[in-house]
Structures are given as structure tokens and as C-alpha cells.
Design an enzyme around this catalytic site. Structure first.
Site, PDB file in Angstrom:
ATOM      1  CB  CYS A 102       7.536  28.192  21.730  1.00 18.58           C
ATOM      2  SG  CYS A 102       7.570  26.649  20.827  1.00 18.58           S
ATOM      3  NE  ARG A 151       5.702  30.873  26.637  1.00 12.23           N
ATOM      4  CZ  ARG A 151       4.430  31.176  26.821  1.00 12.23           C
ATOM      5  NH1 ARG A 151       4.024  31.555  28.012  1.00 12.23           N
ATOM      6  NH2 ARG A 151       3.568  31.113  25.840  1.00 12.23           N
ATOM      7  CD1 TRP A 196       7.146  21.272  25.221  1.00 12.75           C
ATOM      8  CD2 TRP A 196       5.650  21.339  23.574  1.00 12.75           C
ATOM      9  NE1 TRP A 196       6.321  20.185  25.364  1.00 12.75           N
ATOM     10  CE2 TRP A 196       5.387  20.195  24.372  1.00 12.75           C
ATOM     11  CE3 TRP A 196       4.833  21.567  22.465  1.00 12.75           C
ATOM     12  CZ2 TRP A 196       4.352  19.311  24.100  1.00 12.75           C
ATOM     13  CZ3 TRP A 196       3.795  20.692  22.203  1.00 12.75           C
ATOM     14  CH2 TRP A 196       3.573  19.572  23.024  1.00 12.75           C
ATOM     15  CG  ASN A 222       4.239  30.382  21.472  1.00 19.74           C
ATOM     16  OD1 ASN A 222       3.983  29.186  21.425  1.00 19.74           O
ATOM     17  ND2 ASN A 222       3.750  31.173  22.398  1.00 19.74           N
ATOM     18  N   GLY A 223       3.482  28.655  18.379  1.00 26.30           N
ATOM     19  CA  GLY A 223       2.141  28.305  17.884  1.00 26.30           C
ATOM     20  C   GLY A 223       2.254  27.248  16.803  1.00 26.30           C
ATOM     21  CD  GLU A 243      -3.092  18.560  40.818  1.00 29.53           C
ATOM     22  OE1 GLU A 243      -3.652  18.260  39.754  1.00 29.53           O
ATOM     23  OE2 GLU A 243      -2.109  19.327  40.866  1.00 29.53           O
ATOM     24  CE  LYS A 284       1.005  18.663  39.817  1.00 30.24           C
ATOM     25  NZ  LYS A 284       0.196  19.809  39.521  1.00 30.24           N
ATOM     26  CD  GLU A 288       2.698  17.780  36.170  1.00 26.86           C
ATOM     27  OE1 GLU A 288       2.814  18.387  35.110  1.00 26.86           O
ATOM     28  OE2 GLU A 288       1.913  18.141  37.069  1.00 26.86           O
ATOM     29  CG  HIS A 301     -16.609  -1.060  40.194  1.00 34.02           C
ATOM     30  ND1 HIS A 301     -17.672  -1.928  40.178  1.00 34.02           N
ATOM     31  CD2 HIS A 301     -16.804  -0.235  41.245  1.00 34.02           C
ATOM     32  CE1 HIS A 301     -18.504  -1.624  41.175  1.00 34.02           C
ATOM     33  NE2 HIS A 301     -17.988  -0.591  41.831  1.00 34.02           N
ATOM     34  CE  LYS A 344       3.291  26.987  35.441  1.00 31.54           C
ATOM     35  NZ  LYS A 344       2.846  25.901  36.311  1.00 31.54           N
TER      36      LYS A 344
HETATM   37  C1  F6R Z   1      -0.048  20.139  35.761  1.00 32.19           C
HETATM   38  C2  F6R Z   1      -0.200  21.327  34.951  1.00 32.19           C
HETATM   39  C3  F6R Z   1      -1.102  21.268  33.773  1.00 32.19           C
HETATM   40  C4  F6R Z   1      -1.945  22.555  33.720  1.00 32.19           C
HETATM   41  C5  F6R Z   1      -2.766  22.581  32.428  1.00 32.19           C
HETATM   42  C6  F6R Z   1      -3.669  23.800  32.371  1.00 32.19           C
HETATM   43  O1  F6R Z   1       0.826  20.351  36.813  1.00 32.19           O
HETATM   44  O2  F6R Z   1       0.398  22.335  35.208  1.00 32.19           O
HETATM   45  O3  F6R Z   1      -1.913  20.152  33.785  1.00 32.19           O
HETATM   46  O4  F6R Z   1      -2.776  22.586  34.834  1.00 32.19           O
HETATM   47  O5  F6R Z   1      -1.896  22.617  31.330  1.00 32.19           O
HETATM   48  O6  F6R Z   1      -2.946  24.979  32.399  1.00 32.19           O
HETATM   49  P1  F6R Z   1      -3.596  26.354  32.808  1.00 32.19           P
HETATM   50  O7  F6R Z   1      -4.070  26.248  34.200  1.00 32.19           O
HETATM   51  O8  F6R Z   1      -2.481  27.342  32.647  1.00 32.19           O
HETATM   52  O9  F6R Z   1      -4.724  26.604  31.849  1.00 32.19           O
END
Ligand code: F6R
Length: 613
Positions: free
Chosen positions: A2, A27, A74, A100-101, A486, A490, A493, A509, A608
């Protein structure tokens, strides 16, 4: 999660808020809304969907106002819909709130209010909080809203950053924060409020970061900061070190691809002023000032989430190899709820792009209470995790706006590598030759990233070929195992394709059962200690007709013959190779996502900055 924006001053509030919401859309983008006040008359507009849909709704509407609040959501409590969108209005219609929260005990409070005859128009915890505040004010002989808010906040549990406006006080925004970020920009006769500095930067560089349990009473020419106990606090004004260009797309189609292409310069910025390969030095004041504690640690715990957790896994390999200190890497969300053994003086490295991730923040607070020493590796300057850490190092990647983390990850790996080298050197656990060799390797990284990006078109073609696959497997060994995780994250998402990352040897396994002629398997198979082993793993996939896409080292003449598609990267020491090997995987997810027509900067269900647990 949010985004919130507020404005009070002489300008038209709506354009300021609208632009701010677009900047904060990373956000959350389930719905958005604004509350605008003109001459003490409150107008609330809200709409399911992205901010552009709200903008469309408001074309031709009366949006005249010098004060207003706006929200991009969000969803937590209640599905994404018009009625659950913020702002929410109180029962009397006099107050409006954005939040937000999460208010965790909202159900209990709602029950009390229902018993008193209140009705609700949404499913949100936020509307409950607002009516709770109004109810307290009514029962408090219609005392001040600020006092009612303070009483309410003492009763609620959970996280919040809220902005409140009141028809009876037509120039004031009241704000409060616990666990969700709030920045206040100080202009001349005007104030801006936002979840981060991006909506503010174009108007002023002077900001105040509000702390947990603080309330702000914000008028055009006055900012009063108080704690929840009603004591006045002197606002600490800091200067933003951020340029407007850093938060704009600059000619790219998406922030994600802009941020991928920025990596040669963001990694360079991260190294600049710290690494001097010619002099054989690394300067990191946070490490130097705490070197005794760091080099003598009996173990190091790394706490993070998501992509930052993957950076922590790479760091585990690097620190154990160079510093000979045992490392444990923890998901913050698990750490905070179990009963972890943390003793006074234990070293914890926190990794976070946003510096606001709720799980990481709470895990650190818990560890700090037990006397641990917290070293924060954070990208967002001035963020909560940066502020609660005892020491730290910024990644200097600049604002990361695309929801998928890219340049922050390579920044984290760069900082972690320098940190490990510095500790190892001080500890004497690394030979001078290896130390100098790695310094030179790190110095060359920006140029090598540049050369990988020059061939991005090759990855686009590979992506085009595989965009309709329903599953992917990513395999790597050693330092490149976390890169496999990773790569899979990526892709999931950004393209909504199911993907799994595995250590290549672990495939036998279980996951090998998935392999058939339709399954693309991405191997990170650079020339390192494990090369022969991973070649065997590739043979095993080939024998089962899986499709192999490999990331290999230039000049490798074995792996191309085993691959359906391959992509070459420049040679690099295996210890820092992840900074390079992840780049083609970032590109792969970007190109698959865009080929499928997905809005990669705002993939579904994601946000984000995960400021709720
Ligand atoms: C993936 C991504 C998330 C963040 C995770 C932690 O692309 O962006 O998995 O890495 O939410 O966020 P931070 O690094 O902001 O604590």
C-alpha cells in the site's frame, strides 16, 4: 505494501497526489482512491484497479482542493473492490482515513462497535479503526481528534501508517506510524506526506522520517511531531540524496528492464569509494568500526526474505570460504516466530532492498532485544532497517521501482563480497594473493556486466522460444545454487510460469521425475570447481530428453554440445560469478514476461515493499 500520499498547502492537491500514487504504485495496485477537501467539504473518490483507472474516473469531476490524501492498495482484509478501496469515511462522514498495514485485533474492536450500532460499508480493518477513533472522540466529550487517535492506537495491535483528515479542521492532516514507513517533505508553506520519498522529491529535498509510535500534526506552515505519550519531539530534518531521473523510466518500456540495464553503473557506484584494487584496500566504515566483533564472531546469522534471502545464501558460501566463520541463513518470517538462540554479541546481517520488510524488521527487533549486533545491508537510504541497525553498508543501487528485485540483488552481492574480503583480510584467513586477485575481479565486474547486457537480444530469442512452457527447472551448484533459486523466483513472479530452483545434484532425489521433452531446464554451468559434475547433470537431463538452456563461460567447448540453447558470460572467479550469472536469468524472466503480455513492473498479487507479515 500500500502506498500513501498526502498534501496540504497552496497547490492543487489532486495533481500532487495523483503523481505520487503513480510513483508508489509498485507498493500495490489492487485499487486506489483519494479524499480531497475544499473549504471543509470532503470528497472521496475510489476505484478498483490501477491508478490509471482512478484517473480516468476523475476526468471532468470537481477535484478542486488544497488538502488531500491518496492511497494505492495491496489487499489484505477484503477483496480488491471499489468498496474496500481507501480512503474510508467515518460513520458521520466527517473523517477520512488511509492506512498501510494491518490492525490485527480489528475483529474484536469491530464486535464492540457493532454492539454499539455501527455499520460498515467495507470488509477492511481500516474502516473499523476509523470508526473506533470517531467513537472514542465522541465519548471523550468531542475532545481533539489527535487525543482520540492516541487513545485508539494504544488499543490496537498490528502495523500502521495512517493519514487522517477531518472536515472540522480543513487544513490539517494527522499522521501516525508503527511498522509502516512515513516520510514528510517540508516545503515553503506546504507539506507532503508519503510512504517513501519518490512523490516528494520533485518539490523538496528536506524531509523528516517519522519513527514508530510517533504522531504528526501537519498543517501548511506547521509540523508538530509527538510521541504516543503526547510529548513533543523536535523533527530531525534530513536532505534527500536522490534525483528525479532515478525514479523515471528514462525511455525504457519498464522499470524492470531499466534497472537490469543500470547494473554496470549501480555496481560501480557500490564499489566506488570502497574498493581500490591498485592499493589493495577496501574501505567500509561500518565494518572497520566493528571489526573486532565481526572477525571474532563465533557464527553469523543472516536474516532476509525473498531475493535478499538468496543474496544471503550466496554470502553464506562466501563468508564461510573466506572468513571461516559458520553462517546460518534464516527466513525472517520463520526466525521471528520460533524461539531462536540469539545471545548477547551475536552478529546478525540483515539484508533488505526496501529496508521496510515487516518480517525482517520484527526479526531484527527481536534479535536486538536479545543483545545481538545488527549489521544492515540495505538499499533504501533512511529506511527502518537501516535505522535500527547498529552499523551497516548501503548498496547504493538507487531507487528500485520494478517489483522484481534486480539491481538491488547484485548490489547486495557486491557489498557482501567486499565485507567478507575485508573481514577475511583483518582476520588473516585469506592469502594476500587471493585477496588481491578477488579485488581485481570485483573491480572488473561492471565491465563484464556491460558485456553481458550487450547480448541481451540473444536471451530475448531464447525467451521467445520457451515462453509457452508451463514449468521450468533451474539448476546450479555451489555459489550458483542460490542463483538457480533466484532465477526460478524471478520467472515465477514475472511470467506466472511455475519454476523450481534446485542444487543440480539434488535433482536425482526427486525433481528428475518431472523431466520430459517439454521441460526447459536452465543450467548455470560456468567454469568452476563443480564444472565436471554439472556436465554430468546435464547429460542426465539430456538422456531424458529435457530441453537444456545453459549459462556458460566463454570458451567452454563442452557444454554447448549438450545444450539446446546456451548463453556465454565472461570468465570470473567462482566466488563472485553469481553477480554475472544472475543477469541472463533476470533478462530471461523479463523477456518471457513481456512476450506473454504481462505488466512486469506490476505482476499480479505482488507488491514491492512487503510491510505486512
Ligand atoms: C523478488 C522480490 C522479493 C523481495 C522480498 C524482500 O523479486 O523483490 O522477494 O526480495 O520481498 O524484500 P526486501 O529486500 O525489500 O526486504
Amino acid at each position: 505494501m500500500c502506498g500513501i500520499v498526502g498534501y496540504t498547502g497552496p497547490r492543487q492537491a489532486y495533481p500532487v497526489i495523483l503523481k505520487g500514487l503513480k510513483r508508489l504504485e509498485y507498493r500495490g495496485y489492487d485499487s486506489s482512491g483519494v479524499a480531497l477537501m475544499n473549504g471543509g467539504k470532503l470528497k472521496v473518490f475510489k476505484k478498483k484497479g490501477k491508478v490509471a483507472e482512478l484517473e480516468e474516473l476523475l476526468i471532468g469531476k470537481d477535484v478542486e482542493a488544497n488538502i488531500g490524501i491518496g492511497h494505492t492498495r495491496w489487499a489484505t482484509h477484503g477483496e480488491p473492490s471499489d468498496r474496500n478501496a481507501h480512503p474510508h469515511s467515518s460513520a458521520s462522514g466527517r473523517l477520512a482515513i488511509i492506512h498501510n498495514g494491518i490492525i490485527e485485533n480489528y475483529a474484536q474492536i469491530k464486535k464492540e462497535l457493532l454492539n454499539k450500532g455501527y455499520t460498515f460499508t467495507s470488509d477492511t480493518d481500516t474502516e473499523v479503526l476509523l470508526n473506533f477513533i470517531e467513537d472514542i472522540q465522541k465519548n471523550n466529550n468531542n475532545g481533539s481528534l489527535e487525543e482520540a487517535l492516541r487513545i485508539a492506537l494504544k488499543r490496537v495491535s498490528g502495523a500502521y501508517c495512517i493519514l487522517l483528515v477531518d472536515q472540522n479542521d480543513p487544513h490539517t492532516i494527522i499522521a501516525a506510524r508503527k511498522g509502516s514507513p512515513l516520510v514528510i517533505g517540508i516545503g515553503k508553506g506546504e507539506h507532503f506526506l508519503a510512504s517513501d520519498a519518490s512523490p516528494i522529491i520533485e518539490y523538496t529535498k528536506e524531509v523528516v522520517y517519522v519513527n514508530d509510535y510517533e504522531l504528526a500534526i501537519v498543517k501548511p506552515d506547521e509540523l508538530i511531531l509527538k510521541n504516543i505519550g503526547n510529548e513533543t519531539i523536535t523533527p530531525y530534518i534530513t536532505k534527500l540524496d536522490m534525483e528525479l531521473a532515478a525514479i523515471e523510466k528514462g525511455g525504457y518500456d519498464h522499470f524492470m528492464i531499466k534497472e537490469i540495464f543500470e547494473q554496470p553503473s549501480t555496481i560501480y557506484d557500490c564499489l566506488r569509494g570502497r574498493l581500490d584494487a591498485a592499493a589493495g584496500t577496501i574501505t567500509m566504515s561500518g565494518v572497520e568500526e566493528n571489526i573486532e566483533q565481526l572477525k571474532n564472531a563465533s557464527r553469523i546469522m543472516i536474516i532476509a526474505c525473498g531475493t535478499s534471502w538468496h543474496a544471503g545464501l550466496v554470502a553464506e558460501y562466501i563468508i564461510e570460504e573466506l572468513c571461516r566463520i559458520p553462517v546460518e541463513v534464516e527466513y525472517a518470517s520463520e526466525f521471528r516466530y520460533r524461539n531462536p538462540i540469539v545471545n548477547k554479541g551475536d552478529v546478525i546481517i540483515a539484508i533488505s532492498q526496501s529496508g521496510e520488510t515487516a518480517d525482517t524488521l520484527v526479526a531484527l527487533e527481536k534479535a536486538k532485544e536479545n543483545g545481538a549486533f545488527i549489521f544492515g545491508i540495505v538499499n533504501a537510504v533512511g529506511s527502518s532497517i537501516a535505522r535500527i541497525s547498529h552499523a551497516g553498508a548501503y548498496t547504493h543501487a538507487g531507487p528500485e521501482i520494478g517489483v522484481a528485485s534486480t539491481k538491488a540483488f547484485t548490489g547486495q552481492l557486491t557489498v557482501l563480497s567486499m565485507m567478507a574480503l575485508k573481514i577475511a583480510k583483518e582476520k588473516g584467513s585469506i592469502s594476500n594473493e587471493r585477496y588481491l586477485g578477488l579485488l581485481n575481479e570485483l573491480q572488473d565486474i561492471p565491465e563484464k556486466v556491460e558485456s553481458i547486457l550487450k547480448n541481451a537480444e540473444d536471451i530475448r530469442k531464447i525467451a521467445e522460444h520457451y515462453k509457452d512452457a508451463s514449468d521450468f527447472l533451474f539448476l546450479g551448484r555451489g555459489y550458483n545454487f542460490p542463483v538457480a533459486l533466484e532465477g526460478a523466483l524471478k520467472l515465477k513472479e514475472i511470467s506466472y510460469i511455475h519454476a523450481e530452483g534446485y542444487p543440480a545434484a539434488e535433482m536425482k532425489h526427486g525433481p528428475i521425475a518431472l523431466v520430459d521433452e517439454t521441460l526447459p531446464v536452465v543450467f548455470i554451468a560456468t567454469k568452476d570447481l563443480y564444472h565436471e559434475k554439472i556436465v554430468s547433470n546435464m547429460q542426465e537431463i539430456k538422456a531424458r530428453k529435457g530441453k537444456i538452456i545453459s549459462i556458460i563461460t566463454e570458451g567452454d567447448d563442452v557444454t554447448p554440445g549438450l545444450s539446446d540453447h546456451y548463453f556465454e558470460i565472461p570468465p570470473a572467479d567462482e566466488l563472485i560469478a553469481p553477480i554475472l550469472t544472475v543477469i541472463p536469468l533476470q533478462l530471461l524472466s523479463y523477456y518471457v514476461g513481456t512476450a506473454k503480455g504481462i505488466d512486469v513492473d506490476k505482476p499480479r498479487n505482488l507488491a514491492k515493499s512487503v510491510t505486512v507479515e
